[in-house]
Design an enzyme around this catalytic site. Sequence first.
Site, mmCIF file in Angstrom:
data_model
loop_
_atom_site.group_PDB
_atom_site.id
_atom_site.type_symbol
_atom_site.label_atom_id
_atom_site.label_comp_id
_atom_site.label_asym_id
_atom_site.label_seq_id
_atom_site.Cartn_x
_atom_site.Cartn_y
_atom_site.Cartn_z
ATOM 1 N N HIS A 66 34.133 29.396 9.270
ATOM 2 C CA HIS A 66 32.790 29.288 8.398
ATOM 3 C C HIS A 66 32.958 30.044 6.949
ATOM 4 C CE1 HIS A 66 30.095 26.959 10.968
ATOM 5 N NE2 HIS A 66 30.178 27.823 11.789
ATOM 6 N N GLU A 125 29.309 22.367 11.612
ATOM 7 C CA GLU A 125 29.921 22.903 12.798
ATOM 8 C C GLU A 125 31.508 22.519 12.599
ATOM 9 O OE1 GLU A 125 29.434 25.908 14.211
ATOM 10 O OE2 GLU A 125 27.382 26.043 13.238
ATOM 11 N N TYR A 136 25.748 18.702 17.883
ATOM 12 C CA TYR A 136 26.817 19.330 18.632
ATOM 13 C C TYR A 136 27.973 18.701 18.978
ATOM 14 C CZ TYR A 136 23.817 23.509 18.938
ATOM 15 O OH TYR A 136 22.789 24.629 18.559
ATOM 16 N N HIS A 182 36.331 30.797 15.357
ATOM 17 C CA HIS A 182 35.313 29.886 14.639
ATOM 18 C C HIS A 182 34.496 30.261 13.356
ATOM 19 C CE1 HIS A 182 32.333 26.794 15.344
ATOM 20 N NE2 HIS A 182 31.252 28.003 15.051
ATOM 21 N N GLU A 183 34.085 31.887 13.520
ATOM 22 C CA GLU A 183 33.122 32.288 12.608
ATOM 23 C C GLU A 183 33.876 32.452 11.387
ATOM 24 O OE1 GLU A 183 30.276 31.973 13.025
ATOM 25 O OE2 GLU A 183 29.871 31.702 15.035
#
Length: 671
Positions: free
Chosen positions: A468, A493, A605, A464-465
């Site tokens: 980014h 996100e 979210y 996930h990170e």
Amino acid sequence: MTNSAPAPSLDFTINAEQVNDITKAIIKEELEVNNAIAALKPEEQTYENVIPRLIHLENTLSGKIQLVGSLSQISPDAAVREASVAAEKEYEEFSIEQTMRHDLYVVIQGVIDRADRSKLSAEEDRLLTKTERSYRRNGLHLPEEKRNEFKDLRKRLSEVCIEFMKNWSRENSTVKFTKEELEGMDDDFLGGLATEEEDGVKKYVLTMKYPDVRPVLKLCKNENTRKTHVTAFDSRNRENIVLLEEAIQLRRKCAKILGYKSHADYVLEVKMAKSVEAVRNFVDDLAKRLHEPGLKDIEKLKQIKQNEKAARGEEFDGTFNPWDTSYYERILLEKEYSVDQEEIKKYFSLETTIQKMLEIYEKVLGLKFVKVPADKAVVWHPDVQLFECWDAVEDKSFSGYMYLDLFPRDSKYPHAACFPLQPSYLADDGTRVAPIAAMVANFTKPTADKPSLLKHDEVVTLFHELGHVMHHLCGRTRFARFHGTAVEGDFVEAPSQMLENWCYDSKSLKYLSAHFETGEPISDEIIDRIIKAKNVIAALLNLRQLFFGIFDMEIHTSEDDNLDTTKIYNTLREKISLVKAPEGSCGQASFGHLMGGYDSGYYGYMWSKVFSSDMFFTKFEADTLSAETGYSYRKCILEKGGSKDGMDLLVDFLGREPSSDAFMREDIGVQ
């Protein structure tokens, strides 16, 4: 491919004094340009005299601003961290002051009004539109008297939010239980708790912090203990109710002064959703579609509860309560899915997983990563690794730098996040300034005889990170302002959430895994269990998220001057999440998102989750390692950053309007 990459444009070895000096220099330069623009004579107030100067200022200073602000979270030097906190505060105050300057507004707004938009590029036009909008949202178009009233309301709102968050972070209430009442909790857990003697009986003291609450709700066999703990947890910070209710009134007044129907309308104007109606349609549709599956989840857990009560010789009263969800979910997972994280860990050693993960990103996005040798890399701590990123498809050019700071140390940022350190942009001479991003995390450190091993959810976090980071490295905008993750708050996100799906794809999991001792890939049986366990009681858990978002919208669109937030919260909680709030509780008093920047934004979210599922299952599911699809994703979504609206990017990539069908089918298991 060119052999040499340019030197990184930021210096992480700076000391506290230099942090201070850089901040002063940033402020001085910005102030000089702003003063010069504000002082232009009417005939000098042209597009050429104003806009390019502002763009140049923002482009060249944004990396330095990111650097001095990030050091408070990553530097091992206490003096540098302190200087960074002070720098961020000083720059923030200066910035607010500058954005409220009426003399500057008059000149810039005049230039925008007179600009011939037909001659501008799409990015320039967007820049003007956004600048104009932020002035209006700051009330600069209002007459002086109204401006002052607006400023006073915002000042009071800021005080109320700070007070709420202070109460929330300093909350220290406790509950006490005997060892018998904590049946099911192991000695390691009990050994970490404070104890007190009461009437000769030893009692364990538990706080409302997650490391105390979550294990009790998951493992404690005594229902009354779970009930007592969760009731206290959901009743904490009662003093915040009045602060929340004052904030709601202040926000409504601010919105009305600016001409918006409600605070939610004000917030959503700059989000991907755009309107209250769009958010309402989205959350109501999902709540409706999840209602039946949610009831089925509860029935399933109730059945487990009934069996467990019978086995313990206790009476089952037919209810299902907020202190039951985690406990019976755990039993369900153990009984039907037997997912053993300790076993899974052995297949994901950190170094190998990162290497394989980068290979997946290389293949899918058309990139090439080259690790910079430790003796050549300028980093802020010896644990930090530096990678060059190159384009492997188009012109084989240098694409930017990625830093990985993955292990815990004192006073370091405690969670996992991507720190965008240098946005990319086109310099005045037409050359591209390369982006720099850091992934910061806190995985277990390797020891002399064992590598760092990751649980499955840590593999998901890593993917996930890094997602980014890829958004940042693939960005190709003209202006720093629109680079990388500078997209709408409810879209930021989605690209990373989409990439999490690789961690539930059997082909990718096989590729990523290698037993740290034997090198064997993970077995099909374990993969099958991981994938099946993903959606356990998904409807119920997502209804809880939806409830928070619906409550947030409800209070920020209300016209009621005497709003009873406790009543609204508890009524909606039962209606949407299908589980009744504990008697006498006030969960909204500790709902930090409402006062910490997510007001009228909590729906984001779920919004981004739904769209990330649509992107993955529409485009990638057939072949998760497709270079063709990945390249299209890089071009349509990642490269564009915030230079176009998120919804337009999504439609470009999908070839149609997005829908929630894939989310319902794949993440909830409902056809």
